[in-house]
Design an enzyme around this catalytic site. Structure first.
Site, PDB file in Angstrom:
ATOM      1  CE1 TYR A  81      49.870  15.639  52.970  1.00  0.00           C
ATOM      2  CE2 TYR A  81      50.964  14.456  51.202  1.00  0.00           C
ATOM      3  CZ  TYR A  81      50.011  15.361  51.625  1.00  0.00           C
ATOM      4  OH  TYR A  81      49.193  15.973  50.706  1.00  0.00           O
ATOM      5  CG  HIS A 112      53.299  38.072  40.875  1.00  0.00           C
ATOM      6  ND1 HIS A 112      51.956  38.241  40.668  1.00  0.00           N
ATOM      7  CD2 HIS A 112      53.624  36.922  40.233  1.00  0.00           C
ATOM      8  CE1 HIS A 112      51.484  37.237  39.929  1.00  0.00           C
ATOM      9  NE2 HIS A 112      52.477  36.431  39.651  1.00  0.00           N
ATOM     10  CD  GLN A 170      48.983  22.955  46.123  1.00  0.00           C
ATOM     11  OE1 GLN A 170      48.005  22.668  46.799  1.00  0.00           O
ATOM     12  NE2 GLN A 170      50.100  22.284  46.207  1.00  0.00           N
ATOM     13  CG  ASN A 189      44.244  21.999  52.967  1.00  0.00           C
ATOM     14  OD1 ASN A 189      43.985  20.801  53.040  1.00  0.00           O
ATOM     15  ND2 ASN A 189      45.484  22.459  52.827  1.00  0.00           N
ATOM     16  CD  GLU A 190      47.855  20.330  55.220  1.00  0.00           C
ATOM     17  OE1 GLU A 190      48.802  21.122  55.161  1.00  0.00           O
ATOM     18  OE2 GLU A 190      47.938  19.154  54.828  1.00  0.00           O
ATOM     19  NE  ARG A 245      40.287  18.444  50.687  1.00  0.00           N
ATOM     20  CZ  ARG A 245      41.480  18.834  51.158  1.00  0.00           C
ATOM     21  NH1 ARG A 245      42.556  18.076  50.955  1.00  0.00           N
ATOM     22  NH2 ARG A 245      41.611  19.952  51.822  1.00  0.00           N
ATOM     23  CG  ASN A 264      45.051  17.094  54.698  1.00  0.00           C
ATOM     24  OD1 ASN A 264      43.987  16.529  54.503  1.00  0.00           O
ATOM     25  ND2 ASN A 264      45.340  18.278  54.181  1.00  0.00           N
ATOM     26  CD  GLU A 290      46.147  17.690  51.134  1.00  0.00           C
ATOM     27  OE1 GLU A 290      47.377  17.664  51.296  1.00  0.00           O
ATOM     28  OE2 GLU A 290      45.480  18.738  51.068  1.00  0.00           O
ATOM     29  CG  HIS A 293      44.127  24.230  49.790  1.00  0.00           C
ATOM     30  ND1 HIS A 293      43.834  22.891  49.729  1.00  0.00           N
ATOM     31  CD2 HIS A 293      45.482  24.288  49.915  1.00  0.00           C
ATOM     32  CE1 HIS A 293      44.950  22.168  49.806  1.00  0.00           C
ATOM     33  NE2 HIS A 293      45.974  23.000  49.917  1.00  0.00           N
ATOM     34  CG  ASP A 325      51.949  34.174  37.180  1.00  0.00           C
ATOM     35  OD1 ASP A 325      51.636  34.160  38.393  1.00  0.00           O
ATOM     36  OD2 ASP A 325      52.682  35.046  36.680  1.00  0.00           O
TER      37      ASP A 325
HETATM   38  C1  BGC Z   1      48.707  20.619  51.376  1.00  0.00           C
HETATM   39  C2  BGC Z   1      48.902  20.592  49.882  1.00  0.00           C
HETATM   40  C3  BGC Z   1      50.341  20.271  49.584  1.00  0.00           C
HETATM   41  C4  BGC Z   1      50.658  18.912  50.140  1.00  0.00           C
HETATM   42  C5  BGC Z   1      52.051  18.407  49.841  1.00  0.00           C
HETATM   43  C6  BGC Z   1      49.452  19.556  52.127  1.00  0.00           C
HETATM   44  O1  BGC Z   1      50.076  20.137  53.211  1.00  0.00           O
HETATM   45  O2  BGC Z   1      47.370  20.648  51.720  1.00  0.00           O
HETATM   46  O3  BGC Z   1      48.477  21.795  49.349  1.00  0.00           O
HETATM   47  O4  BGC Z   1      50.642  20.356  48.231  1.00  0.00           O
HETATM   48  O5  BGC Z   1      50.502  18.921  51.521  1.00  0.00           O
HETATM   49  O6  BGC Z   1      53.018  19.167  50.462  1.00  0.00           O
END
Ligand code: BGC
Length: 490
Positions: free
Chosen positions: A327, A58, A38, A184-185, A96, A325, A395, A140, A71
């Site tokens: 959100y 691509h 990212q 990761n996830e 991280r 993680n 996260e 990741h 890129d």
């Molecule tokens: C991921 C990140 C992502 C973030 C926001 C997580 O699921 O680990 O790579 O950018 O959420 O969507």
């Protein structure tokens, strides 16, 4: 004592929020995160080979909402000093970030690419010279294309490929890295890649190949953890786990059926990985439901690959902390059990009605609503189900279209406050908190349309100029004072 802040919710009403006024412990980790794909760019430089994400984009630009690619991204491959400088501004104790597999092992396995290694050695040195500890994610999502061509995560050899890469990472960087996440996830790799198919390789095979992926991820994680434990721990003294993601699930009512529905969702989303690692084997409810539905579909074995007793024993205990993680949250309600279908689907498998109330504050991403209070029940659930592990929030962050940074402050403060509450009121051992993200970056299939950064990045400038947002200033104050209000008590 609590401080009460009033927030105005657009078009609605006043809501009252209490912000915790207890200082965070002196050893609490405050971190910020990114991932290699990212931010790094330099997708084909210095011997790096393409990842599955590189080739997917691509070959098919429309995979990405704004037809962009990674890129160049934030050009972090050429901006070690700038990146560490902005981390230093934030005052975080840890950064991280992840390692690009194809930068280190362009053939997926085998020969190491020294130039790729040098980038990470330089980054780690610059971090440590500035008093910031690296917290490294080994994988990741940016799987080497060359390994995908050989079957990727659904080839049983993936277990050895990941473990060999992990061994190289420990060997190359482990003297300086004390915190590791093997994955990761994995849910996004398995469910996103092989279930619903919204991520490469975009195979829609809900609750079929998706579960093969889960099985291999669990074994790969465990093997990598054992390699650390057997070969590196005594010299390097670090901690290794993985970062698992889930929504919090809030029961629609306090009825036993709704409580059970919320519990079941957590077992399907988080427990399918976490139970095997923290308790042993898949959660009973997951095993039983998948087996029953597989039988009803006329199969002679469960779609969820069974773990043998020796596999259960090998995977159980392969953790040194719990990486989470999180959100947002979802409401879970009981429903009549859906009939079996051909092909099977996840909705039927879980048998739970899920939704988000319309009065929960929205963000720019559907499904990511602002409900910090919900983290409390999730953390308590993890404490109760997994023997009170030390938890690092690996996260948590707020997406926008580049606006509403005040709501990002509100979001981060709200999560931290609820985390502090649950540490004090329920004895949940939260060891650290990581904001996603240090800076705006390539948000996977959303390209550059979604911004999570404490720093804004100017993607129109060749310099990819980083500019701190008010939320960055806010986080800086938190890391300085370990406090979410003007005056804290210890
Ligand atoms: C991921 C990140 C992502 C973030 C926001 C997580 O699921 O680990 O790579 O950018 O959420 O969507």
């Amino acid at each position: 004592m609590r401080y009460f802040l009033l927030f105005f919710l657009v078009g609605c009403c006043f809501s009252e929020e209490s912000i915790n006024n207890h200082r965070f412990p002196s050893d609490f980790i405050f971190a910020a995160a990114t991932s290699a794909y990212q931010v790094e760019g330099a997708w084909n430089e210095d011997g790096k080979s393409p990842s599955l994400w590189d080739t997917t984009i691509h070959n098919n630009a429309s995979f990405i909402e704004d037809l962009s690619n990674a890129d160049i991204a934030c050009d972090s491959y050429h901006k070690i000093k700038e990146d560490v400088a902005i981390l230093k501004t934030l005052g975080v104790s840890h950064y991280r970030f992840s390692l690009s597999w194809t930068r280190i092992l362009p053939n997926g396995i085998g020969k190491v690419n020294e130039a790729g290694v040098a980038y990470y050695k330089n980054l780690i040195k610059e971090l440590k010279d500035n008093g910031i500890e690296p917290f490294v994610t080994i994988f990741h999502w940016d799987l080497p294309q060359i390994l995908f061509d050989m079957g990727g995560v659904i080839n049983p050899s993936f277990v050895d490929w990941h473990a060999e890469f992990a061994r190289e990472c420990f060997r190359l960087f482990g003297d300086d890295v004390k915190l590791w996440a093997t994955f990761n996830e994995p849910q996004q790799v398995c469910t996103g890649g092989y279930g619903y198919g919204y991520f490469p390789p975009a195979i829609k095979s809900e609750v079929q190949l998706e579960y093969v992926c889960v099985y291999h991820v669990l074994k790969a994680h465990a093997k990598s953890w054992h390699i650390y434990d057997d070969e590196f721990r005594s010299k390097q003294n670090g901690r290794v786990s993985l970062a698992l993601d889930t929504s919090a699930f809030i029961p629609a009512t306090e009825s036993a059926a709704d409580l059970e529905a919320a519990d079941r969702m957590l077992h399907f989303m988080l427990g399918i990985y976490a139970n095997a690692i923290y308790v042993g084997d898949y959660p009973e409810v997951v095993k039983t439901r998948v087996a029953a539905r597989s039988a009803a579909e006329g199969r002679n074995q469960s779609r969820l690959p069974e773990l043998t007793q020796s596999e259960i024993d090998y995977i159980r205990g392969t953790h040194d902390f719990f990486g989470l993680n999180v959100y947002s949250a979802t409401v879970a309600a009981a429903m009549d059990d859906p009939p079996v279908s051909d092909p099977p689907n996840k909705w039927g498998e879980q048998g739970v009605n899920t939704y988000q109330p319309t009065d929960w504050e929205e963000t720019s991403i559907d499904g990511t609503k602002v409900v910090p209070w919900t983290v409390q029940s999730l953390l308590i659930w993890i404490k109760d189900n997994y023997n009170n592990p030390g938890i690092i929030i690996t996260e948590n962050g707020y997406p926008s279209k580049g606006d509403k940074d005040d709501r990002r402050v509100h979001y981060i403060r709200g999560y931290l406050s609820n985390i502090r509450d649950v540490m004090i009121d329920h004895g949940v051992k939260v060891l650290g908190y990581t904001v996603w993200s240090l800076m705006d970056n390539f948000e996977w299939a959303s390209g550059y349309t979604q911004k999570f950064g404490l720093f804004e990045v100017d993607f129109n400038s060749p310099n990819r100029t980083r500019t701190i947002r008010p939320s960055g200033e806010f986080y800086k104050k938190v890391t300085e004072t370990r406090c979410l209000v003007d005056n804290c008590v210890d």
